[in-house]
Design a protein around this motif. Sequence first.
Motif: not given
Length: 464
Positions: A182-193, A210-225
Amino acid sequence: MAVFVVLLSLLAVSTAKYGGLFNRRTKLSEICTPDDIPAPEDPCRPGGLYDSFFRRCTGYRSGDFCYQCHKGPLCKEKVPLNDCELDAALHVPHVYDEYWSQFGGAPCIRIPNPYRLSYMFGSTAPNLVSRGLILPELDTAIRKLHALVQNAETDGYTIVPSFGATQGIVAAVYALSTLIIEEEQVEMADVYAQTPFYNHLPYLATNLMKTATWNSSADLTASTTIEIVTWANNPDGQLLPPIQQNPRRRFFDLSYYWPTFTVIPKKIDEEIMVVSGSKNSGLAGSRSGWLLVKDPEIADRVIYFIGNQTLAVSIDTQLRQLVQTNQILDSHKPDRRFPSIPPFYEFMAALNRKRVKRLTAAFKLTTHYTYVNAEMGTIGAVAWMKCNDPGCDCYELLMEVNLIGESGTLFGATKDFVRLTLGNPDVEFNLMLRKLLVRFKKTDEFWKEKERSLQRDNVVALGK
């Protein structure tokens, strides 16, 4: 006549305590036992446990009548060490039985039928986004528990019950990912650990919504992660600081942030904290947990997800969690009912430290393997083990001695790592130690023979 009366009295005590060990006409109401009667000796120990419900010996895996590497009607027969395949991958916290068995078994409760007539407490609430999903007494008990342990802030937080931390993690990902969409107007968020991570996180983050997907190389500075921070980390026991700096783009999984598993250096006050009641008590089959959520809007999203997935957390689960929590709280009171039994967290922390000490001593016998948790000074519920030799596959090396672990590749690490449980029963923990020592000896002999072979080759070469 007097002897007959004494025998009847002993029979009554045994029947009441074990709910059917001496009485084949056991009633369900007898399963819950009073905690002021000494339990009779369990005929299935140490190779198993007596199951008063089915009136037989049992292990803990489906279909097992004994612990691993034991067999026979009363689990007294031992399978030879070399022939025994020991599964140390499954983390079942049977070590907690050493505490609960002092009371004749884990705390339980007779639940009156009227309690089950509604889906939830406060079922008259107009919609799922309500605060009527938790028993008020449980809400109070949970806040007292965190105040005792000092591991998480509860003032100003909404407590949302969940079916274990597993459902709590999925609900937290859903709440934050829908907020991001809702806030970033994207289709889904990245999830990282951060690695190594709990091996089920990629599945929980991707396959259940269907609102998130695992991304082991996600950008941790992004507001969508979204970053999942596990304290203490499973499997290596570290207290890793978060990389994601936006507190509304991360949540803490506090499943192992209890005095039984780690030191508690500070009280966590994150936007969302996922808590496992099952990990805390060691009663994994209860499947109970909760989330601590600061922002009411995010709490609404968590409640909405859980409400749509399971309507609510069952009344049985909440009442059992209440009884377990109250017994743990009571054990830490100066005027506790059983002063001869140490408080819960002191007892379990000492027991876990004893196992870590024995495991550490075993690893000091070799330079080819490292017990990573001990190097970091953590207690832990699992052992994170590293093979130090170049190109080694730690999982396969353990399989050669019929010891099954979980490959480090499942946790985002490399194949020279493996995870082993520390929650198994004493007899299995002892077998695991023996198998590790066999592995260490075989590896040492292999490298010594390789060194001797190299020396012989050098001698031959010099002779030429």
